[in-house]
Design an enzyme around this catalytic site. Sequence first.
Site, PDB file in Angstrom:
ATOM      1  N   LYS A  81      37.510  41.492  27.389  1.00  0.00           N
ATOM      2  CA  LYS A  81      37.352  40.036  27.239  1.00  0.00           C
ATOM      3  C   LYS A  81      36.345  39.677  26.139  1.00  0.00           C
ATOM      4  O   LYS A  81      36.624  38.829  25.297  1.00  0.00           O
ATOM      5  CB  LYS A  81      36.898  39.383  28.561  1.00  0.00           C
ATOM      6  CG  LYS A  81      37.925  39.476  29.681  1.00  0.00           C
ATOM      7  CD  LYS A  81      37.577  38.561  30.843  1.00  0.00           C
ATOM      8  CE  LYS A  81      36.258  38.894  31.525  1.00  0.00           C
ATOM      9  NZ  LYS A  81      36.225  40.227  32.171  1.00  0.00           N
ATOM     10  N   ARG A 138      35.674  32.715  38.197  1.00  0.00           N
ATOM     11  CA  ARG A 138      35.812  34.050  38.774  1.00  0.00           C
ATOM     12  C   ARG A 138      36.206  33.999  40.241  1.00  0.00           C
ATOM     13  O   ARG A 138      36.407  35.055  40.849  1.00  0.00           O
ATOM     14  CB  ARG A 138      34.490  34.783  38.652  1.00  0.00           C
ATOM     15  CG  ARG A 138      34.433  35.799  37.508  1.00  0.00           C
ATOM     16  CD  ARG A 138      33.207  36.581  37.738  1.00  0.00           C
ATOM     17  NE  ARG A 138      32.980  37.786  37.058  1.00  0.00           N
ATOM     18  CZ  ARG A 138      32.410  37.919  35.858  1.00  0.00           C
ATOM     19  NH1 ARG A 138      32.161  36.877  35.135  1.00  0.00           N
ATOM     20  NH2 ARG A 138      32.107  39.106  35.402  1.00  0.00           N
ATOM     21  N   ARG A 151      30.100  51.700  27.136  1.00  0.00           N
ATOM     22  CA  ARG A 151      29.750  50.454  26.430  1.00  0.00           C
ATOM     23  C   ARG A 151      28.250  50.340  26.194  1.00  0.00           C
ATOM     24  O   ARG A 151      27.444  50.600  27.079  1.00  0.00           O
ATOM     25  CB  ARG A 151      30.222  49.256  27.260  1.00  0.00           C
ATOM     26  CG  ARG A 151      29.757  47.918  26.700  1.00  0.00           C
ATOM     27  CD  ARG A 151      30.550  46.776  27.241  1.00  0.00           C
ATOM     28  NE  ARG A 151      30.172  46.409  28.600  1.00  0.00           N
ATOM     29  CZ  ARG A 151      30.737  45.392  29.266  1.00  0.00           C
ATOM     30  NH1 ARG A 151      31.700  44.687  28.710  1.00  0.00           N
ATOM     31  NH2 ARG A 151      30.347  45.116  30.492  1.00  0.00           N
ATOM     32  N   ARG A 165      31.766  46.163  40.951  1.00  0.00           N
ATOM     33  CA  ARG A 165      32.277  45.031  40.168  1.00  0.00           C
ATOM     34  C   ARG A 165      33.800  45.011  40.179  1.00  0.00           C
ATOM     35  O   ARG A 165      34.409  43.943  40.236  1.00  0.00           O
ATOM     36  CB  ARG A 165      31.770  45.112  38.726  1.00  0.00           C
ATOM     37  CG  ARG A 165      30.289  44.765  38.612  1.00  0.00           C
ATOM     38  CD  ARG A 165      29.721  45.169  37.284  1.00  0.00           C
ATOM     39  NE  ARG A 165      30.245  44.398  36.183  1.00  0.00           N
ATOM     40  CZ  ARG A 165      30.304  44.834  34.930  1.00  0.00           C
ATOM     41  NH1 ARG A 165      29.877  46.052  34.623  1.00  0.00           N
ATOM     42  NH2 ARG A 165      30.774  44.072  33.990  1.00  0.00           N
TER      43      ARG A 165
END
Length: 220
Positions: A17, A92, A131, A175
């Site tokens: 995203k 969300r 990441r 998550r």
Amino acid sequence: MEQQANIVLLGAPGAGKGTQAAFLVQRLVIPHVSTGDMLRAARAAGTELGRKAAQYMDAGELVPDDIIVGVALERLAQPDCAQGFLLDGFPRTLPQAEALTEALGQAGRRIALALNLDADEAEIVRRLSSRRVCRGCGKIFSLAKKQVQEGGACPECGGEVYQREDDQPEVIRERLAVYRRQTEPLIGYYRQQGVLRMVASIGSPDEVNDAVQAVLKETF
Ligand code: AMP
């Protein structure tokens, strides 16, 4: 009436995203509204919002709806969002999506496109563990793709490159579970509203972007 570029970017954490958002806002010249970035900035600034959000963020849980809805709607009411915006990481949950529809509706506006980036779970875990983010310019890098070295400086601005607290393996798993439970139902919500488009997040960021551009051409 010409369709406003009011866009929601959906997808699991690590689906790409942030990377696609950077392409999109440049192309459409609209503000990038990332609630995650806003919360991280609030934490860094030591505000009350930042302190409240920290415990949820570090556990990989969602910040309560009543807190985040206020933050997001306040941001969308700013003048730079009047002609369009790209929402990344919001909504969300279904109550967040409903609050957004309601607030936009009161201003005679609506979401024109909900773009869902669809990624494989094993690939997501690989991407998130690799990441790294620059504290200076916010750019995202991959260790696996050797875009940056562990402990090295940002190739763009020389800033400090770090691993997000919530990109640790146990937090990633939490998550993803939270995503499946609370956020995935939004796909059905936006499908019902007739604005959902799916893009497979497979291949390089540029390849995914080609697919995203094709959707944009059809929509705006
Ligand atoms: P992100 O950068 O979008 O992955 O967000 C990082 C963290 O910020 C999430 O794991 C949540 O703890 C919190 N957060 C960001 N956006 C929201 C939201 N719309 N609702 C609840 N929590 C959020």
